[in-house]
Enzyme design. Structure first.
Site, PDB file in Angstrom:
ATOM      1  N   GLU A  16      16.387 -11.387  -5.912  1.00  0.00           N
ATOM      2  CA  GLU A  16      16.265 -12.582  -6.757  1.00  0.00           C
ATOM      3  C   GLU A  16      17.631 -12.900  -7.352  1.00  0.00           C
ATOM      4  O   GLU A  16      18.342 -11.989  -7.788  1.00  0.00           O
ATOM      5  CB  GLU A  16      15.270 -12.327  -7.899  1.00  0.00           C
ATOM      6  CG  GLU A  16      15.165 -13.527  -8.852  1.00  0.00           C
ATOM      7  CD  GLU A  16      14.301 -13.242 -10.069  1.00  0.00           C
ATOM      8  OE1 GLU A  16      13.065 -13.203  -9.927  1.00  0.00           O
ATOM      9  OE2 GLU A  16      14.869 -13.062 -11.174  1.00  0.00           O
ATOM     10  N   TYR A  48      13.763 -20.704 -11.432  1.00  0.00           N
ATOM     11  CA  TYR A  48      13.656 -22.110 -11.832  1.00  0.00           C
ATOM     12  C   TYR A  48      13.700 -22.147 -13.349  1.00  0.00           C
ATOM     13  O   TYR A  48      12.800 -21.631 -14.016  1.00  0.00           O
ATOM     14  CB  TYR A  48      12.317 -22.641 -11.322  1.00  0.00           C
ATOM     15  CG  TYR A  48      12.054 -24.098 -11.578  1.00  0.00           C
ATOM     16  CD1 TYR A  48      12.483 -25.063 -10.679  1.00  0.00           C
ATOM     17  CD2 TYR A  48      11.340 -24.505 -12.700  1.00  0.00           C
ATOM     18  CE1 TYR A  48      12.213 -26.406 -10.892  1.00  0.00           C
ATOM     19  CE2 TYR A  48      11.068 -25.852 -12.921  1.00  0.00           C
ATOM     20  CZ  TYR A  48      11.505 -26.790 -12.007  1.00  0.00           C
ATOM     21  OH  TYR A  48      11.228 -28.110 -12.220  1.00  0.00           O
ATOM     22  N   ALA A  50      13.003 -24.034 -16.067  1.00  0.00           N
ATOM     23  CA  ALA A  50      12.354 -25.251 -16.571  1.00  0.00           C
ATOM     24  C   ALA A  50      12.969 -25.680 -17.890  1.00  0.00           C
ATOM     25  O   ALA A  50      12.965 -24.933 -18.854  1.00  0.00           O
ATOM     26  CB  ALA A  50      10.857 -24.988 -16.757  1.00  0.00           C
ATOM     27  N   HIS A  76      11.650 -20.760  -6.743  1.00  0.00           N
ATOM     28  CA  HIS A  76      10.660 -20.601  -7.817  1.00  0.00           C
ATOM     29  C   HIS A  76      10.357 -22.002  -8.350  1.00  0.00           C
ATOM     30  O   HIS A  76      11.192 -22.901  -8.285  1.00  0.00           O
ATOM     31  CB  HIS A  76      11.209 -19.755  -8.972  1.00  0.00           C
ATOM     32  CG  HIS A  76      11.516 -18.339  -8.601  1.00  0.00           C
ATOM     33  ND1 HIS A  76      11.525 -17.322  -9.521  1.00  0.00           N
ATOM     34  CD2 HIS A  76      11.841 -17.753  -7.419  1.00  0.00           C
ATOM     35  CE1 HIS A  76      11.832 -16.179  -8.920  1.00  0.00           C
ATOM     36  NE2 HIS A  76      12.040 -16.427  -7.651  1.00  0.00           N
ATOM     37  N   ASP A 108       7.293 -20.178 -18.811  1.00  0.00           N
ATOM     38  CA  ASP A 108       7.148 -19.995 -20.259  1.00  0.00           C
ATOM     39  C   ASP A 108       7.857 -21.154 -20.939  1.00  0.00           C
ATOM     40  O   ASP A 108       8.912 -21.587 -20.488  1.00  0.00           O
ATOM     41  CB  ASP A 108       7.774 -18.664 -20.691  1.00  0.00           C
ATOM     42  CG  ASP A 108       6.996 -17.485 -20.113  1.00  0.00           C
ATOM     43  OD1 ASP A 108       5.758 -17.468 -20.274  1.00  0.00           O
ATOM     44  OD2 ASP A 108       7.622 -16.613 -19.493  1.00  0.00           O
ATOM     45  N   ALA A 123      -1.017 -21.444 -13.347  1.00  0.00           N
ATOM     46  CA  ALA A 123      -0.391 -21.493 -12.018  1.00  0.00           C
ATOM     47  C   ALA A 123      -1.416 -21.774 -10.925  1.00  0.00           C
ATOM     48  O   ALA A 123      -1.118 -22.477  -9.947  1.00  0.00           O
ATOM     49  CB  ALA A 123       0.324 -20.174 -11.745  1.00  0.00           C
ATOM     50  N   HIS A 149      -0.514  -9.261 -17.798  1.00  0.00           N
ATOM     51  CA  HIS A 149       0.311 -10.308 -18.415  1.00  0.00           C
ATOM     52  C   HIS A 149       0.134 -10.219 -19.934  1.00  0.00           C
ATOM     53  O   HIS A 149      -0.975 -10.012 -20.428  1.00  0.00           O
ATOM     54  CB  HIS A 149      -0.106 -11.690 -17.890  1.00  0.00           C
ATOM     55  CG  HIS A 149       0.774 -12.794 -18.379  1.00  0.00           C
ATOM     56  ND1 HIS A 149       0.459 -13.568 -19.467  1.00  0.00           N
ATOM     57  CD2 HIS A 149       1.984 -13.217 -17.945  1.00  0.00           C
ATOM     58  CE1 HIS A 149       1.431 -14.452 -19.669  1.00  0.00           C
ATOM     59  NE2 HIS A 149       2.370 -14.252 -18.757  1.00  0.00           N
ATOM     60  N   LYS A 165      -5.847 -17.269  -8.203  1.00  0.00           N
ATOM     61  CA  LYS A 165      -4.624 -17.803  -7.565  1.00  0.00           C
ATOM     62  C   LYS A 165      -4.665 -17.576  -6.058  1.00  0.00           C
ATOM     63  O   LYS A 165      -4.282 -18.433  -5.278  1.00  0.00           O
ATOM     64  CB  LYS A 165      -3.377 -17.144  -8.184  1.00  0.00           C
ATOM     65  CG  LYS A 165      -3.108 -17.620  -9.601  1.00  0.00           C
ATOM     66  CD  LYS A 165      -1.697 -17.320 -10.065  1.00  0.00           C
ATOM     67  CE  LYS A 165      -1.565 -15.983 -10.722  1.00  0.00           C
ATOM     68  NZ  LYS A 165      -0.271 -15.822 -11.422  1.00  0.00           N
ATOM     69  N   LYS A 274      24.448  -9.888  -9.377  1.00  0.00           N
ATOM     70  CA  LYS A 274      25.513  -8.927  -9.079  1.00  0.00           C
ATOM     71  C   LYS A 274      25.066  -8.156  -7.836  1.00  0.00           C
ATOM     72  O   LYS A 274      23.882  -7.855  -7.683  1.00  0.00           O
ATOM     73  CB  LYS A 274      25.722  -7.965 -10.230  1.00  0.00           C
ATOM     74  CG  LYS A 274      26.172  -8.657 -11.499  1.00  0.00           C
ATOM     75  CD  LYS A 274      26.883  -7.688 -12.430  1.00  0.00           C
ATOM     76  CE  LYS A 274      27.568  -8.418 -13.554  1.00  0.00           C
ATOM     77  NZ  LYS A 274      26.653  -8.914 -14.574  1.00  0.00           N
TER      78      LYS A 274
HETATM   79  P1  FAD Z   1      -0.558 -17.811 -14.827  1.00  0.00           P
HETATM   80  O1  FAD Z   1      -1.042 -17.290 -13.527  1.00  0.00           O
HETATM   81  O2  FAD Z   1      -0.937 -19.206 -15.177  1.00  0.00           O
HETATM   82  O3  FAD Z   1      -1.011 -16.792 -15.941  1.00  0.00           O
HETATM   83  C1  FAD Z   1      -0.513 -16.900 -17.282  1.00  0.00           C
HETATM   84  C2  FAD Z   1      -1.529 -16.309 -18.255  1.00  0.00           C
HETATM   85  O4  FAD Z   1      -2.701 -17.130 -18.273  1.00  0.00           O
HETATM   86  C3  FAD Z   1      -2.036 -14.909 -17.857  1.00  0.00           C
HETATM   87  O5  FAD Z   1      -2.255 -14.186 -19.034  1.00  0.00           O
HETATM   88  C4  FAD Z   1      -3.348 -15.171 -17.130  1.00  0.00           C
HETATM   89  O6  FAD Z   1      -4.258 -14.077 -17.223  1.00  0.00           O
HETATM   90  C5  FAD Z   1      -3.852 -16.383 -17.891  1.00  0.00           C
HETATM   91  N1  FAD Z   1      -4.684 -17.288 -17.066  1.00  0.00           N
HETATM   92  C6  FAD Z   1      -4.456 -17.650 -15.791  1.00  0.00           C
HETATM   93  N2  FAD Z   1      -5.423 -18.486 -15.364  1.00  0.00           N
HETATM   94  C7  FAD Z   1      -6.282 -18.658 -16.409  1.00  0.00           C
HETATM   95  C8  FAD Z   1      -7.484 -19.411 -16.609  1.00  0.00           C
HETATM   96  N3  FAD Z   1      -7.995 -20.170 -15.648  1.00  0.00           N
HETATM   97  N4  FAD Z   1      -8.082 -19.353 -17.833  1.00  0.00           N
HETATM   98  C9  FAD Z   1      -7.560 -18.606 -18.840  1.00  0.00           C
HETATM   99  N5  FAD Z   1      -6.422 -17.860 -18.692  1.00  0.00           N
HETATM  100  C10 FAD Z   1      -5.797 -17.906 -17.507  1.00  0.00           C
HETATM  101  N6  FAD Z   1       9.458 -17.973 -15.249  1.00  0.00           N
HETATM  102  C11 FAD Z   1      10.238 -19.092 -15.167  1.00  0.00           C
HETATM  103  O7  FAD Z   1      10.224 -19.911 -16.073  1.00  0.00           O
HETATM  104  N7  FAD Z   1      11.071 -19.296 -14.085  1.00  0.00           N
HETATM  105  C12 FAD Z   1      11.124 -18.428 -13.044  1.00  0.00           C
HETATM  106  O8  FAD Z   1      11.856 -18.654 -12.083  1.00  0.00           O
HETATM  107  C13 FAD Z   1      10.308 -17.243 -13.102  1.00  0.00           C
HETATM  108  N8  FAD Z   1      10.316 -16.344 -12.079  1.00  0.00           N
HETATM  109  C14 FAD Z   1       9.435 -15.284 -12.097  1.00  0.00           C
HETATM  110  C15 FAD Z   1       9.395 -14.410 -10.992  1.00  0.00           C
HETATM  111  C16 FAD Z   1       8.477 -13.354 -10.960  1.00  0.00           C
HETATM  112  C17 FAD Z   1       8.424 -12.447  -9.731  1.00  0.00           C
HETATM  113  C18 FAD Z   1       7.599 -13.132 -12.064  1.00  0.00           C
HETATM  114  C19 FAD Z   1       6.616 -12.000 -12.056  1.00  0.00           C
HETATM  115  C20 FAD Z   1       7.660 -13.975 -13.176  1.00  0.00           C
HETATM  116  C21 FAD Z   1       8.571 -15.065 -13.202  1.00  0.00           C
HETATM  117  N9  FAD Z   1       8.638 -15.954 -14.282  1.00  0.00           N
HETATM  118  C22 FAD Z   1       9.458 -17.065 -14.236  1.00  0.00           C
HETATM  119  C23 FAD Z   1       7.846 -15.695 -15.503  1.00  0.00           C
HETATM  120  C24 FAD Z   1       6.471 -16.383 -15.482  1.00  0.00           C
HETATM  121  O9  FAD Z   1       6.621 -17.764 -15.476  1.00  0.00           O
HETATM  122  C25 FAD Z   1       5.737 -15.874 -16.726  1.00  0.00           C
HETATM  123  O10 FAD Z   1       5.363 -14.531 -16.546  1.00  0.00           O
HETATM  124  C26 FAD Z   1       4.586 -16.710 -17.209  1.00  0.00           C
HETATM  125  O11 FAD Z   1       4.277 -16.272 -18.549  1.00  0.00           O
HETATM  126  C27 FAD Z   1       3.299 -16.559 -16.411  1.00  0.00           C
HETATM  127  O12 FAD Z   1       3.399 -17.128 -15.194  1.00  0.00           O
HETATM  128  P2  FAD Z   1       2.179 -17.004 -14.123  1.00  0.00           P
HETATM  129  O13 FAD Z   1       2.590 -17.824 -12.972  1.00  0.00           O
HETATM  130  O14 FAD Z   1       1.826 -15.598 -13.897  1.00  0.00           O
HETATM  131  O15 FAD Z   1       1.026 -17.749 -14.955  1.00  0.00           O
END
Ligand code: FAD
Length: 290
Positions: A16, A48, A50, A76, A108, A123, A149, A165, A274
């Site tokens: 990454e 990404y 945001a 991303h 976030d 997501a 999470h 998902k 790095k």
């Molecule tokens: P979600 O899948 O939407 O989950 C978020 C929370 O909501 C979880 O607690 C889940 O249990 C809950 N949830 C999901 N669906 C529901 C539902 N239907 N009802 C109620 N609760 C629900 N962030 C960035 O901004 N840019 C990046 O490039 C980036 N890269 C990342 C790369 C990796 C490999 C990882 C693991 C994380 C990355 N992140 C990045 C961080 C990520 O955006 C955060 O962890 C964010 O808080 C959650 O994203 P998610 O896609 O898992 O969200």
């Protein structure tokens, strides 16, 4: 070539990177990428930001990776800050450049953010939308947290959301950092029992600096610091940065071996832009002789 086809045959190796700030040149990162290509990674993903000062720059990086002809770029992408129309525009832009792998995330809210939260709350909704609009044109990765999470009330709820998902159309799962391989194994067994069957690509954050480890685990992600890592931090607490880094690299190599022994589908190293630590760790794990 699809990353999922590679994972169906063997463990993938990937890195990454993140885009430099808007006013910084791209060249240093391109130099890092050139070094990482020497390990023949199966893909390189770019974060990404945001609403950040580098918003949009990830596309420049993904394009450079694609044009290098060395590996597959994954862009991303977050629901935060994007309406349905924004998503369509950016997915169309990806396809027009030849980028067909994305990591679909919620993201976030950046501090001080006053813009839109976007049209989707989770997501899974964006994954369903992209799958419906674009069919199989994209390979879609989703995120997962082996230690839950931070916002999820229970493991069971979080795992149910992973399943949602997958069912919405995600092709593989990329994990949050996890220094506790035993906990990871229990999580992996549980998600498999609950029907999450897509490949799991493990995020490896090399142990290089004690403050960074503490901040990443406790400051943001709610991840544990297992006893052997806590002991290493204590033992090297007053040591030089260089000595801690050496010990941390050894720790990381051992952890990577433990992950490989579980038969995981992929190793994804957070390079932090790095190359030297990634090269050293991959060399020590035999990943440079693929
Ligand atoms: P979600 O899948 O939407 O989950 C978020 C929370 O909501 C979880 O607690 C889940 O249990 C809950 N949830 C999901 N669906 C529901 C539902 N239907 N009802 C109620 N609760 C629900 N962030 C960035 O901004 N840019 C990046 O490039 C980036 N890269 C990342 C790369 C990796 C490999 C990882 C693991 C994380 C990355 N992140 C990045 C961080 C990520 O955006 C955060 O962890 C964010 O808080 C959650 O994203 P998610 O896609 O898992 O969200």
């Amino acid at each position: 070539m699809k990353i999922t086809d590679i994972m169906a045959k063997r463990m993938s190796l990937s890195f990454e990177v993140f885009p430099p700030k808007a006013d910084k040149p791209l060249e240093p990162l391109l130099g890092v990428l050139d070094q990482l290509y020497s390990l023949e990674p199966d893909f390189v993903s770019c974060t990404y930001g945001a609403g950040g000062t580098n918003a949009g720059r990830h596309m420049e990086i993904c394009r450079a990776i694609l044009e290098s002809g060395k590996t597959i770029p994954i862009s991303h992408f977050t629901t935060i800050a994007n309406s349905r129309d924004d998503i369509r525009k950016q997915m169309d832009a990806c396809l027009s450049l030849g980028i067909n792998h994305i990591l679909a995330l919620r993201g976030d809210i950046p501090q001080g953010w006053e813009g839109t939260r976007g049209d989707f709350t989770h997501a899974s909704e964006m994954i369903r939308f992209i799958r419906r609009e674009y069919g199989d044109q994209f390979v879609i990765a989703m995120a997962g947290a082996p230690e839950k999470h931070i916002e999820a009330a229970t493991f069971a709820e979080d795992i149910a959301h992973l399943r949602m998902k997958q069912d919405a159309g995600a092709d593989f799962l990329m994990t949050q950092l996890c220094y506790d391989v035993e906990r990871f194994k229990r999580w992996l067994d549980t998600i498999r029992r609950t029907g999450v069957h897509i490949p799991v690509d493990v995020g490896i954050m090399p142990v290089l600096n004690k403050n960074s480890v503490i901040k990443m685990c406790l400051g943001t992600n709610g991840c544990s610091i297992p006893q052997p890592l806590a002991e290493l931090i204590s033992r090297y607490y007053n040591a030089s940065d260089e000595d801690f880094r050496k010990a941390g690299i050894e720790y990381t190599v051992k952890m990577v071996y433990e992950y490989m022994a579980l038969g995981i589908d992929g190793l994804h190293f957070y390079s932090l832009n790095k190359a030297d630590a990634a090269l050293t760790i991959c060399e020590a794990c035999g990943l440079s002789y693929r």
